[in-house]
Design a protein around this motif. Sequence first.
Motif, PDB file in Angstrom:
ATOM      1  N   GLU A 161       7.354   7.662   3.198  1.00 38.21           N
ATOM      2  CA  GLU A 161       8.713   8.140   3.519  1.00 38.21           C
ATOM      3  C   GLU A 161       9.667   6.962   3.678  1.00 38.21           C
ATOM      4  N   ASN A 162       9.215   5.897   4.303  1.00 44.21           N
ATOM      5  CA  ASN A 162      10.084   4.737   4.549  1.00 44.21           C
ATOM      6  C   ASN A 162       9.431   3.389   4.233  1.00 44.21           C
ATOM      7  N   LYS A 189      10.697   0.986   1.376  1.00 50.42           N
ATOM      8  CA  LYS A 189      12.126   0.677   1.239  1.00 50.42           C
ATOM      9  C   LYS A 189      12.348  -0.813   1.512  1.00 50.42           C
ATOM     10  N   HIS A 193       8.361   5.236  -3.369  1.00 50.59           N
ATOM     11  CA  HIS A 193       9.778   5.518  -3.038  1.00 50.59           C
ATOM     12  C   HIS A 193      10.287   4.385  -2.189  1.00 50.59           C
ATOM     13  N   GLU A 236      19.621   7.826  -6.046  1.00 53.40           N
ATOM     14  CA  GLU A 236      20.984   8.223  -5.665  1.00 53.40           C
ATOM     15  C   GLU A 236      22.056   7.305  -6.254  1.00 53.40           C
ATOM     16  N   GLN A 296      15.434  15.715  -5.463  1.00 59.51           N
ATOM     17  CA  GLN A 296      14.941  15.595  -4.084  1.00 59.51           C
ATOM     18  C   GLN A 296      14.599  16.962  -3.505  1.00 59.51           C
ATOM     19  N   GLU A 310      11.344  15.581  -2.590  1.00 57.47           N
ATOM     20  CA  GLU A 310      11.657  15.505  -1.151  1.00 57.47           C
ATOM     21  C   GLU A 310      11.949  16.898  -0.594  1.00 57.47           C
ATOM     22  N   TRP A 337       9.001  16.759   2.147  1.00 56.82           N
ATOM     23  CA  TRP A 337       9.426  15.540   2.869  1.00 56.82           C
ATOM     24  C   TRP A 337       8.872  15.611   4.286  1.00 56.82           C
ATOM     25  N   SER A 350      11.963  13.850   9.734  1.00 58.36           N
ATOM     26  CA  SER A 350      13.181  13.119  10.092  1.00 58.36           C
ATOM     27  C   SER A 350      14.343  14.083  10.339  1.00 58.36           C
ATOM     28  N   PHE A 357      17.934  13.671  12.312  1.00 61.10           N
ATOM     29  CA  PHE A 357      19.193  13.681  11.563  1.00 61.10           C
ATOM     30  C   PHE A 357      19.874  15.049  11.519  1.00 61.10           C
TER      31      PHE A 357
END
Length: 361
Positions: A71-72, A75, A108, A156, A240, A273, A315, A323, A327
């Motif tokens: 997920e993260n 990055k 990702h 994106e 996504q 996602e 996701w 998340s 959020f």
Amino acid sequence: MSAPHLSRRTALVGGLGLLAGPACGQSAPLLQVIAGRKGILFGAAIEPQSVEGDADFAALIARQCAILTPENAMKWDALRPTEAAFDFDGADRVAAIARTNSVPLHGHGLLWHEAMPDWLAPALRKGRGEGLLRDHIDTVVRRYSGVVRSWDVVNEVVERNDGRPDGLRISPWLKALGPDYIDIAFAAAQTADPGALLALSDYGLEYDDEPWMVEKRGTMLALLRDLLRRNIPVQALALQGHLIGDRPPAFGSGLKDFLDAVRGLGLKILITELDVSDQNIQGSAQGRDQIVADIYARFLEAVLTSGPVEMVTTWGLSDRYTSKSTFFPRSDGDGVRPLPFDFDLRPKAAAYALARAFGSS
Ligand code: 9MR
């Protein structure tokens, strides 16, 4: 690409299609098995610490997922705390979980305008962008070659509101390198791992009744056509699929025609996602779960009947780790319920909706 991969553990129970276990509380559909029968890889995004620190959740992931997404952990802000050094800790831990489960990863993502470490934008402005991008992609893609089956190479990159005629987002990458940064990223990824499936991923392509999304589909098609015309090695479009609980599930001929057009370019379709925000749905948890399940069902029905789909990943998998709780929290203080399995890892209506959609596609 190779056929969908089933973990050894699932192969033992795969014929059943259902699994009862203490962590489930009741029989749960085995989504990777049901999807796998249709040639679709089902999986989920994970954070390594959620799996490492929670044996029940790790077991659910192992049973349900034929592919995992960090997920993260892949990055730039995770991998590149400083310009001088890489930190592979989180990404290696996700890769280790994939190896333990005998499943591949969907990587990702190699380039995004968010989750950039603080040093990166200034370095781009100083003209170091192309070297950094090539080196980053080469290093990361080579390191996870053999584990990562497919990559979100750029994420994106379309933003119509930024006003460029080509619809490209005016991101730090575009400002530093011009539109060529997309070409550079795909070429570097292909050189580093010629066997990986290379995707361009984006949000806001799902709803037929949202004018900016309909317009974005056109922009996306034009971008993909242009990349292919210039032999840029984009091989898939990743939608996504962040869906919204409090709007009608307007997934019809517009979405199908768009996916047809993408396939017509020779590209594969990935759903990467998927989740359904219940932030603004009123009512009981059970009622909200039905609405969420219906949206999953309607979306997948449209996507899966439009033609072949390579993979579908949610996701997160359980409402215990999403998340969305940070959020998109609910104002009534209830926990959010966007995923197929609830906080206690029990299958929700959404899990059965996914199973039916995969089973009937
Ligand atoms: O779910 C992710 C969250 O934990 C991160 O804080 C955030 C910023 O890195 O990114 C979220 O994931 C996003 C994904 O990388 C790209 N598409 C939108 C996702 C949800 O916001």
